[in-house]
Design a protein around this motif. Structure first.
Motif, PDB file in Angstrom:
ATOM      1  N   ASP A 104      83.734  85.799  77.699  1.00 53.00           N
ATOM      2  CA  ASP A 104      84.433  85.136  76.599  1.00 53.00           C
ATOM      3  C   ASP A 104      85.774  84.571  77.057  1.00 53.00           C
ATOM      4  O   ASP A 104      86.161  83.460  76.652  1.00 53.00           O
ATOM      5  CB  ASP A 104      84.654  86.098  75.431  1.00 53.00           C
ATOM      6  CG  ASP A 104      83.424  86.232  74.545  1.00 53.00           C
ATOM      7  OD1 ASP A 104      82.459  85.462  74.741  1.00 53.00           O
ATOM      8  OD2 ASP A 104      83.424  87.092  73.653  1.00 53.00           O
ATOM      9  N   TYR A 108      86.843  80.617  76.795  1.00 59.64           N
ATOM     10  CA  TYR A 108      88.035  80.046  76.167  1.00 59.64           C
ATOM     11  C   TYR A 108      88.845  79.222  77.159  1.00 59.64           C
ATOM     12  O   TYR A 108      89.450  78.199  76.785  1.00 59.64           O
ATOM     13  CB  TYR A 108      88.905  81.156  75.575  1.00 59.64           C
ATOM     14  CG  TYR A 108      88.282  81.833  74.379  1.00 59.64           C
ATOM     15  CD1 TYR A 108      87.893  81.096  73.265  1.00 59.64           C
ATOM     16  CD2 TYR A 108      88.063  83.198  74.365  1.00 59.64           C
ATOM     17  CE1 TYR A 108      87.304  81.704  72.176  1.00 59.64           C
ATOM     18  CE2 TYR A 108      87.469  83.828  73.274  1.00 59.64           C
ATOM     19  CZ  TYR A 108      87.096  83.071  72.179  1.00 59.64           C
ATOM     20  OH  TYR A 108      86.515  83.678  71.097  1.00 59.64           O
ATOM     21  N   ARG A 135      79.852  85.756  65.482  1.00 60.04           N
ATOM     22  CA  ARG A 135      81.128  85.858  66.174  1.00 60.04           C
ATOM     23  C   ARG A 135      81.932  84.566  66.127  1.00 60.04           C
ATOM     24  O   ARG A 135      83.000  84.460  66.725  1.00 60.04           O
ATOM     25  CB  ARG A 135      80.888  86.256  67.632  1.00 60.04           C
ATOM     26  CG  ARG A 135      80.199  87.609  67.783  1.00 60.04           C
ATOM     27  CD  ARG A 135      79.771  87.889  69.212  1.00 60.04           C
ATOM     28  NE  ARG A 135      80.886  87.912  70.132  1.00 60.04           N
ATOM     29  CZ  ARG A 135      81.126  86.981  71.055  1.00 60.04           C
ATOM     30  NH1 ARG A 135      80.322  85.932  71.154  1.00 60.04           N
ATOM     31  NH2 ARG A 135      82.146  87.086  71.866  1.00 60.04           N
ATOM     32  N   SER A 136      81.433  83.574  65.404  1.00 59.81           N
ATOM     33  CA  SER A 136      82.068  82.262  65.400  1.00 59.81           C
ATOM     34  C   SER A 136      83.502  82.301  64.888  1.00 59.81           C
ATOM     35  O   SER A 136      84.384  81.619  65.417  1.00 59.81           O
ATOM     36  CB  SER A 136      81.247  81.272  64.569  1.00 59.81           C
ATOM     37  OG  SER A 136      80.004  81.016  65.179  1.00 59.81           O
ATOM     38  N   GLN A 137      83.762  83.098  63.848  1.00 58.70           N
ATOM     39  CA  GLN A 137      85.114  83.154  63.302  1.00 58.70           C
ATOM     40  C   GLN A 137      86.095  83.760  64.298  1.00 58.70           C
ATOM     41  O   GLN A 137      87.242  83.328  64.407  1.00 58.70           O
ATOM     42  CB  GLN A 137      85.133  83.950  61.993  1.00 58.70           C
ATOM     43  CG  GLN A 137      86.496  83.942  61.286  1.00 58.70           C
ATOM     44  CD  GLN A 137      87.004  82.536  61.005  1.00 58.70           C
ATOM     45  OE1 GLN A 137      86.252  81.629  60.666  1.00 58.70           O
ATOM     46  NE2 GLN A 137      88.301  82.332  61.170  1.00 58.70           N
ATOM     47  N   LYS A 138      85.647  84.743  65.057  1.00 59.96           N
ATOM     48  CA  LYS A 138      86.492  85.346  66.088  1.00 59.96           C
ATOM     49  C   LYS A 138      86.878  84.293  67.124  1.00 59.96           C
ATOM     50  O   LYS A 138      88.021  84.257  67.609  1.00 59.96           O
ATOM     51  CB  LYS A 138      85.756  86.504  66.751  1.00 59.96           C
ATOM     52  CG  LYS A 138      86.534  87.177  67.861  1.00 59.96           C
ATOM     53  CD  LYS A 138      85.709  88.278  68.522  1.00 59.96           C
ATOM     54  CE  LYS A 138      86.457  88.894  69.711  1.00 59.96           C
ATOM     55  NZ  LYS A 138      85.634  89.925  70.392  1.00 59.96           N
ATOM     56  N   LYS A 139      85.931  83.426  67.486  1.00 63.66           N
ATOM     57  CA  LYS A 139      86.215  82.368  68.447  1.00 63.66           C
ATOM     58  C   LYS A 139      87.280  81.419  67.923  1.00 63.66           C
ATOM     59  O   LYS A 139      88.154  80.968  68.668  1.00 63.66           O
ATOM     60  CB  LYS A 139      84.925  81.597  68.768  1.00 63.66           C
ATOM     61  CG  LYS A 139      83.887  82.392  69.534  1.00 63.66           C
ATOM     62  CD  LYS A 139      82.649  81.553  69.781  1.00 63.66           C
ATOM     63  CE  LYS A 139      81.583  82.334  70.526  1.00 63.66           C
ATOM     64  NZ  LYS A 139      80.356  81.529  70.742  1.00 63.66           N
ATOM     65  N   VAL A 141      89.731  82.044  65.756  1.00 56.75           N
ATOM     66  CA  VAL A 141      91.036  82.696  65.770  1.00 56.75           C
ATOM     67  C   VAL A 141      91.616  82.724  67.180  1.00 56.75           C
ATOM     68  O   VAL A 141      92.795  82.401  67.399  1.00 56.75           O
ATOM     69  CB  VAL A 141      90.932  84.123  65.195  1.00 56.75           C
ATOM     70  CG1 VAL A 141      92.263  84.867  65.368  1.00 56.75           C
ATOM     71  CG2 VAL A 141      90.541  84.075  63.721  1.00 56.75           C
ATOM     72  N   LYS A 142      90.800  83.110  68.153  1.00 53.51           N
ATOM     73  CA  LYS A 142      91.266  83.211  69.530  1.00 53.51           C
ATOM     74  C   LYS A 142      91.639  81.853  70.098  1.00 53.51           C
ATOM     75  O   LYS A 142      92.702  81.689  70.733  1.00 53.51           O
ATOM     76  CB  LYS A 142      90.190  83.863  70.390  1.00 53.51           C
ATOM     77  CG  LYS A 142      90.584  84.069  71.838  1.00 53.51           C
ATOM     78  CD  LYS A 142      91.729  85.048  71.968  1.00 53.51           C
ATOM     79  CE  LYS A 142      92.035  85.356  73.429  1.00 53.51           C
ATOM     80  NZ  LYS A 142      93.170  86.275  73.569  1.00 53.51           N
TER      81      LYS A 142
END
Length: 234
Positions: A104, A108, A135-139, A141-142
């Motif tokens: 991951d 990024y 996990r799309s929302q986590k991506k 945010v990051k």
């Protein structure tokens, strides 16, 4: 300038058997977005009526090839639309443990390489990512955190918002998928579909690119960056 940027990726999973990942971003001034989206819908309706569905690289076939080729021609004819891609090679050779990163983290980093030139234009950006999984929302945010921090560090334009969207609801994300697919098809030297070969060849012709090499700096219509791991990463 206010830009909407629609991003997608192909063969991005760590164990999918592919040696490269392709990330792509298509940008459009917000002032042009409604008109462009409606004109793309008009092309789809002209070929398949009101029920015309989502277009994407995997759906390209001889039965819809004329529509796909018209959509590609539309992209290249419309001056305000621009596309950038990163071909991240050597995926099978990455040693994330040695480089103290996860897959991951590397993902990024590649997205940062994709979007940095857009940040550097001092534009106000709204970035949209295709929803892939839970996990799309986590991506989101990051990636938003990474881009905003880098924008402040370099004193360049900031990514004001990043959010998830569904590709079947966004016409330009579907065009991005076609362009990304053509690059990945070229990168993997595939010839399994004669329709996809024709579509890829049209994109090569209109862009003047091989679709597998980095383009010259400053190119805006279709910009490709080819990345390879350093010894510390591979």
């Amino acid at each position: 300038m206010k830009l909407h940027v629609f991003c997608d990726e192909s063969t991005h999973l760590p164990n999918d058997g592919c040696k490269s990942m392709v990330l792509g971003a298509i940008s459009c001034p917000i002032s042009d977005l409604h008109r462009v989206s409606e004109q793309i819908r008009d092309i789809k309706r002209a070929h398949f009526g009101p029920s015309a569905s989502e277009v994407k690289w995997t759906k390209a076939s001889h039965s819809n090839l004329a529509m796909y080729m018209e959509l590609v021609a539309y992209f290249f004819a419309h001056e305000s639309l621009q596309f950038r891609a990163v071909i991240a090679t050597g995926k099978e050779r990455l040693d994330h443990t040695a480089f103290r990163q996860t897959h991951d983290d590397w993902y990024y980093k590649m997205y940062y390489l994709l979007l940095l030139p857009l940040l550097g234009r001092k534009s106000e950006l709204r970035i949209f990512l295709d929803i892939k999984d839970s996990r799309s929302q986590k991506k989101v945010v990051k990636l938003e955190e990474i881009l905003r921090n880098k924008a402040r560090e370099l004193n360049i334009g900031s990514a004001t918002t990043i959010q998830n969207v569904r590709s079947h609801e966004v016409e330009l994300l579907q065009i991005a998928d076609i362009l990304i697919g053509s690059i990945n098809y070229s990168e993997r030297s595939l010839k399994s579909s004669s329709a996809k070969v024709e579509l890829r060849d049209l994109i090569r012709q209109l862009s003047g690119l091989t679709l597998t090499s980095s383009t010259a700096p400053g190119r805006s219509k279709m910009d490709i960056f080819r990345w390879a791991p350093q010894e510390t990463e591979a």
